[in-house]
Write an enzyme that holds these catalytic residues in place. Structure first.
Site, short mmCIF file in Angstrom:
data_model
loop_
_atom_site.label_atom_id
_atom_site.label_comp_id
_atom_site.label_asym_id
_atom_site.label_seq_id
_atom_site.Cartn_x
_atom_site.Cartn_y
_atom_site.Cartn_z
N HIS A 129 0.79 -1.18 0.00
CA HIS A 129 -0.03 0.00 -0.10
C HIS A 129 0.82 1.29 -0.08
O HIS A 129 0.65 2.23 -0.87
CB HIS A 129 -1.03 -0.16 1.18
CG HIS A 129 -1.65 1.36 1.23
ND1 HIS A 129 -2.68 1.70 0.95
CD2 HIS A 129 -1.43 2.33 2.22
CE1 HIS A 129 -3.27 2.96 1.27
NE2 HIS A 129 -2.16 3.27 2.13
N ASP A 143 6.73 21.07 -26.99
CA ASP A 143 7.05 19.71 -26.22
C ASP A 143 7.88 19.94 -25.28
O ASP A 143 8.71 21.02 -24.97
CB ASP A 143 7.21 18.62 -27.34
CG ASP A 143 6.73 17.29 -26.83
OD1 ASP A 143 6.99 17.05 -25.78
OD2 ASP A 143 6.29 16.80 -27.85
N TRP A 183 7.51 0.09 3.69
CA TRP A 183 7.84 0.87 2.57
C TRP A 183 9.34 1.42 2.46
O TRP A 183 10.02 1.59 1.83
CB TRP A 183 7.00 1.87 2.15
CG TRP A 183 7.30 3.09 2.87
CD1 TRP A 183 6.98 3.66 4.28
CD2 TRP A 183 7.87 4.29 2.18
NE1 TRP A 183 7.10 4.73 4.45
CE2 TRP A 183 7.93 5.49 3.32
CE3 TRP A 183 8.71 4.82 1.17
CZ2 TRP A 183 8.38 6.62 3.32
CZ3 TRP A 183 9.07 6.02 0.84
CH2 TRP A 183 9.02 6.92 2.05
N SER A 237 13.31 5.69 -14.19
CA SER A 237 12.50 6.23 -14.89
C SER A 237 12.05 7.73 -14.29
O SER A 237 12.02 8.85 -15.07
CB SER A 237 11.19 5.64 -14.67
OG SER A 237 10.00 6.56 -14.64
N HIS A 244 13.71 11.94 2.96
CA HIS A 244 12.88 13.16 3.37
C HIS A 244 13.04 14.25 2.31
O HIS A 244 11.81 14.66 1.98
CB HIS A 244 13.56 14.06 4.41
CG HIS A 244 12.49 14.79 5.24
ND1 HIS A 244 11.46 14.04 6.19
CD2 HIS A 244 12.15 15.90 5.01
CE1 HIS A 244 10.74 14.83 6.23
NE2 HIS A 244 11.00 16.03 5.80
N GLU A 268 12.29 13.13 -0.61
CA GLU A 268 11.06 12.44 -1.15
C GLU A 268 9.90 12.96 -0.75
O GLU A 268 8.90 13.09 -1.42
CB GLU A 268 11.19 10.79 -1.08
CG GLU A 268 10.13 10.29 -1.38
CD GLU A 268 9.95 10.15 -2.84
OE1 GLU A 268 10.75 10.49 -3.75
OE2 GLU A 268 8.73 9.80 -3.43
N TYR A 290 9.31 15.99 0.23
CA TYR A 290 8.71 17.27 -0.43
C TYR A 290 8.74 16.97 -2.01
O TYR A 290 7.93 17.90 -2.76
CB TYR A 290 10.14 18.18 -0.44
CG TYR A 290 9.88 18.59 1.40
CD1 TYR A 290 8.89 19.68 1.67
CD2 TYR A 290 10.61 18.12 2.12
CE1 TYR A 290 8.82 19.86 3.01
CE2 TYR A 290 10.42 18.32 3.42
CZ TYR A 290 9.60 19.03 4.18
OH TYR A 290 9.29 19.55 5.15
N SER A 302 -1.62 26.64 -5.75
CA SER A 302 -1.03 28.19 -5.89
C SER A 302 -1.73 28.45 -7.20
O SER A 302 -1.40 29.76 -7.56
CB SER A 302 0.34 28.17 -5.93
OG SER A 302 1.17 27.93 -4.80
N HIS A 329 15.36 13.13 11.75
CA HIS A 329 14.01 13.31 12.60
C HIS A 329 13.48 11.93 12.45
O HIS A 329 12.40 11.66 13.14
CB HIS A 329 13.27 14.38 12.75
CG HIS A 329 12.65 14.65 11.04
ND1 HIS A 329 12.34 15.87 10.53
CD2 HIS A 329 12.11 13.62 10.34
CE1 HIS A 329 11.82 15.66 9.26
NE2 HIS A 329 11.52 14.29 9.26
N HIS A 330 13.65 11.02 11.45
CA HIS A 330 12.90 9.82 11.13
C HIS A 330 13.64 8.87 12.17
O HIS A 330 13.23 7.71 12.29
CB HIS A 330 13.03 9.32 9.84
CG HIS A 330 12.13 10.13 8.92
ND1 HIS A 330 10.82 10.14 8.67
CD2 HIS A 330 12.69 11.22 8.10
CE1 HIS A 330 10.67 10.97 7.72
NE2 HIS A 330 11.62 11.73 7.34
N THR A 336 7.18 26.65 5.43
CA THR A 336 5.85 25.92 4.91
C THR A 336 4.58 26.75 5.35
O THR A 336 3.73 27.04 4.70
CB THR A 336 5.82 24.49 5.49
OG1 THR A 336 6.96 23.88 5.37
CG2 THR A 336 4.67 23.73 5.08
N LYS A 388 3.98 29.78 3.16
CA LYS A 388 3.16 29.22 1.81
C LYS A 388 1.72 29.56 2.54
O LYS A 388 1.06 29.94 1.69
CB LYS A 388 3.53 27.97 1.53
CG LYS A 388 4.68 28.08 0.53
CD LYS A 388 4.73 26.37 0.13
CE LYS A 388 5.91 26.29 -0.78
NZ LYS A 388 5.98 26.97 -1.86
N ARG A 432 1.62 0.92 15.26
CA ARG A 432 1.39 0.63 13.70
C ARG A 432 2.00 -0.54 13.30
O ARG A 432 2.82 -1.13 13.84
CB ARG A 432 1.85 1.83 12.82
CG ARG A 432 3.29 2.09 12.83
CD ARG A 432 3.75 3.44 12.36
NE ARG A 432 3.65 3.49 10.95
CZ ARG A 432 4.42 4.34 10.17
NH1 ARG A 432 5.47 5.14 10.74
NH2 ARG A 432 4.50 4.44 9.01
#
Lengths: 212, 612
Positions: free
Chosen positions: B75, B104, B139, B169, B253, B255, B257, B268, B302-303, B328, B331, B450
């Site tokens: 998942h 193009d 994951w 890819s 991390h 990733e 973003y 936006s 921080h992970h 953040t 924004k 979890r």
């Protein structure tokens, strides 16, 4: 100088915002990506420096003098690459063929040294699974060797085109992009040679690495 | 072009299955990305359904722990790599050339190669299901759980090799879009006139280019550990499992973003259009995006607050993580400032964009709460983290993507999605999303771990878990409503016209759907909100609304020709990876196919002469 004739051809090139050709920009950005690839492999080596639980350790098998020779050969190939591009810009057909082939040949010598080195190490007991030194050394230098091999194939492809007379000032950009790649691979080797041979090559035993 | 191109005649024509297989048109590739990723969204959604069914009641034994492990692993992996990233890639493909005034992307065939590598990589990743050997280590795939002794079947090999192909890819696509955005802007479009979505695409692409090589090295080392006897992450051989965590999160991390910046770009664009006001503080939105991109490299540990990196590392990463909340927040204030005092029109797209801001604030706040290392010790590996990740990736990314589908979809189908069903779609997903994930904050803080397949009845988690599972049903209906809406509107929807929203972007000045060549005349960009300026000038001159650009004969515009080689190379590359799982001979054959593809590609001019 055949420049005058060729500028007409260049004028047909598509408009770009920065004035830099798309493919050349692509190669520069790709090399940035490749920096991170080698960076992560080098980091793995540095983290595991001095952490092998058993031999052979670098001091037992790393042969700095021999690899200095192959390093010198690879650096010379950068010189011949520069000459190949210069010959292309001058439309010196004989020079193009000679220097492209010379670059591929010097690269092949480097790879030959690496094949012999890998075989020697294997015979002396250093394999991928032997210890962390073996795993990180072979992975890093192996992927560098793969990059050089790819470069040789590319050089030979360009040489075939040169023999057909299809390399000249109009296609100088193709040679330049190939050169960017080739010089990058050489520069990476300078870093690898410094870290794995000149600095790490004398590591003995599982003593903690200095400087972390 | 004598040798290999002669074997296969150059494909031509714009109809039929072959035209899709050989297409190099960015709009068609975008549509392929979109449909493939949406199909994967449904598959990964069903996997989530299996988990919610299992967790609906305490002490349930609906599925075995092993199947549950496969479900949460696939998942999450699929949602990250096969759904959100390619849905963003779909928008990059569809929108970027149109929004910068190009015909193009810079490398149309490389673009096609990216799509086929994505498709085949996705198939390789999921091929384990066919042999009941699906990946099952999460994951993040922490070592040394992923090593051969603890993960004996081929599941983790499918995972590592599938992700290697997908990574190729992504990097190829990111290189392409970086060059396209830097180099193919229409005259007059300076960097600070680019739409924010284009800015976010550029930042995302650069993050992809720099982050993916790191996970590539991690995956290579994992594959070598499992198949070639190395001990990179095996303590038995001196290896350090933490190295995997570092490599994974140095990639992981940025990733995060990569997953959120493109939807931020979509929002936006949507908010100003439906507020009828230019984006508030454009330079702040752009530079906060750049700041996020740079800072995303300084927060990965921080992970890893609970692995014991020591007080100094934990303090440093606490501070950097709190700092990254600042751009953040900038924004969010800019989005609110955009809406403030605007003539807001609540079309479905706008609802999703406002929903994005609302839910992302909640996700952002719970994110800051585990930026604090001591608090994180309580939250680590609980459902509180699951709640956080879904508020930012579902409430954030998916809502942003839906806003984009309702906003830009009509540009490519030529028909508006139904507003009635659209609003039902929004409210079902909004309510379902909160019902599913809000209770997880509470069960998480109360200690429900979890990635565990069940919980005891006496834990008291039953009620909140049942609510979450009920929320899943609401979400499921919400997605069904979307599919119905899409199918109905694609046949009977109202004609969109070239500019249904009176929008500011250049892409709205051409017909819906756009012709193959996009712009008959490359526009001269007048300012940040180009098309608003054009329309304003027309009104001032008393000319009324300008019509969409008229079509011209396609043959008069030189476009790149279709090509077989991208799919051939992608096929070969996938077999190089797939062969490592079965027979190295297959890898060798794959290598030959890929090499033949490269030679064929190299010998083929980008555009056939006859297509003039």
């Amino acid at each position: 100088m055949a420049h005058g004739v060729e500028t007409a051809h260049h004028a047909e090139e598509e408009y770009t915002t920065t004035g830099l050709n798309h493919r050349k920009l692509l190669m520069w950005v790709f090399l940035g990506s490749d920096c991170m690839f080698f960076g992560a492999l080098i980091a793995t080596y540095m983290v595991y420096r001095g952490q092998s639980l058993n031999g052979p350790y670098p001091i037992d098998i790393i042969n700095v003098p021999v690899t200095t020779i192959s390093t010198f050969v690879l650096l010379c190939s950068s010189f011949s690459m520069v000459q190949a591009l210069a010959a292309t810009n001058k439309n010196d057909q004989r020079g193009i063929k000679i220097w492209l082939l010379a670059t591929a040949f010097l690269g092949a010598i480097f790879i030959g040294f690496q094949v012999v080195e890998f075989n020697t190490f294997k015979n002396e007991g250093l394999t991928l699974g032997a210890n962390l030194f073996g795993a990180s050394f072979f992975t890093l230098t192996g992927f560098h060797g793969a990059h050089v091999t790819l470069g040789i194939i590319w050089l030979l492809g360009m040489f075939v085109l040169a023999v057909k007379g299809r390399v000249g000032p109009a296609t100088a950009l193709d040679v330049e992009i190939l050169g960017l790649y080739w010089h990058f691979v050489d520069i990476v080797w300078i870093v690898i040679f410094t870290l794995l041979y000149l600095i790490g090559g004398f590591d003995a035993g599982p003593a903690p690495a200095s400087g972390g | 072009m004598a040798t290999l191109t002669g074997v296969l005649a150059r494909p031509s024509g714009y109809t039929g299955v072959w035209s899709w297989i050989t297409t190099v048109d960015h709009k068609r590739i975008g549509i392929l990305y979109g449909f493939t990723a949406f199909a994967m969204l449904l598959i990964a959604g069903v996997e989530a359904g299996v988990m919610r069914a299992q967790l609906a009641t305490a002490d349930s034994d609906l599925v075995s722990p092993g199947v549950f492990n496969q479900m949460f692993t696939m998942h999450a992996t699929a949602m990250v790599f096969n759904v959100i990233m390619p849905l963003s890639a779909s928008f990059f493909n569809l929108i970027v050339p149109l929004a910068i005034g190009a015909r193009d992307v810079a490398f149309p065939r490389l673009n096609a190669l990216s799509y086929w590598l994505f498709l085949f990589g996705t198939l390789l990743l999921h091929a384990g299901f066919l042999q009941n050997q699906a990946p099952d280590a999460g994951w993040f795939s922490y070592a040394s759980l992923t090593e051969k002794p603890y993960s004996a079947n081929a599941g983790m090999d499918f995972w590592a090799l599938g992700l290697l192909v997908l990574g190729t890819s992504s990097v190829a696509a990111a290189l392409n879009f970086t060059v396209t955005i830097i180099n193919m802007r229409a005259p007059g479009m300076s960097l600070m006139r680019m739409p924010v979505f284009i800015w976010m695409t550029l930042i995302t692409s650069i993050l992809l280019i720099l982050a993916f090589p790191v996970i590539t090295v991690g995956l290579i080392e994992l594959t070598m550990d499992r198949n070639f006897g190395t001990h990179f992450f095996m303590p038995a051989g001196g290896g350090d499992p933490l190295l995997w965590q570092h490599l994974f999160w140095v990639f992981g991390h940025p990733e995060v973003y990569i997953l959120i910046l493109p939807p931020m770009g979509v929002v936006s664009e949507v908010l100003p259009t439906f507020s009828r006001k230019p984006l508030f503080g454009y330079p702040f939105v752009v530079f906060s995006g750049i700041t996020i991109g740079i800072m995303s490299w300084a927060v990965w540990s921080h992970h890893m607050f609970t692995v014991g990196l020591g007080p100094v590392a934990n303090s440093v990463f606490t501070i950097t993580t709190m700092l990254i909340a600042v751009p953040t927040g900038v924004k969010i204030f800019n989005w609110i400032g955009t809406m403030w005092g605007g003539a807001i029109e609540f079309k479905t797209s706008m609802l999703f964009a406002v929903g994005f801001v609302f839910l992302f604030i909640i996700g952002g706040l719970s994110g800051v709460s585990h930026a604090v290392a001591p608090a994180d010790n309580q939250q680590q590996d609980t459902y509180y983290i699951v709640a956080h990740i879904h508020y930012v990736l579902f409430g954030g990314s998916i809502f942003g993507i839906f806003a984009g589908i309702y906003y830009w979809g009509p540009k490519f189908t030529g028909r508006l999605l139904g507003e009635g069903l659209g609003k039902l779609n929004f409210w079902l997903i909004f309510i379902g999303m909160n019902l599913t994930f809000f209770p997880m904050h509470f069960v998480g803080m109360n200690g429900m771990p979890r990635r565990v397949y069940t919980y005891p009845a006496e834990s008291g988690f039953q009620l909140l878990n049942s609510l979450s599972s009920l929320g899943y049903i609401v979400l499921f209906i919400g997605f069904v409503v979307f599919i119905v809406n899409y199918l109905r509107s694609s046949k009977n929807g109202a004609e969109a016209g070239h500019d249904p929203w009176d929008a500011p972007g250049i892409e709205w000045s051409i017909s819906s759907p756009p012709p193959a060549y996009n712009f008959a005349v490359i526009p001269e960009v007048l300012g940040r909100d180009h098309y608003w300026i054009v329309k304003e000038q027309a009104r001032e001159a008393g000319q009324g609304t300008p019509p969409g650009e008229a079509h011209v004969d396609e043959r008069t515009i030189h476009m790149p020709s279709p090509s077989y080689w991208p799919i051939v190379i992608a096929f070969g590359v996938t077999w190089i990876a797939g062969g490592l799982l079965t027979h190295y001979a297959l890898s060798f054959a794959g290598g030959i196919i890929a090499f033949a593809g490269v030679v064929g590609w190299g010998n083929e001019p980008a555009a056939a002469e006859s297509d003039h």
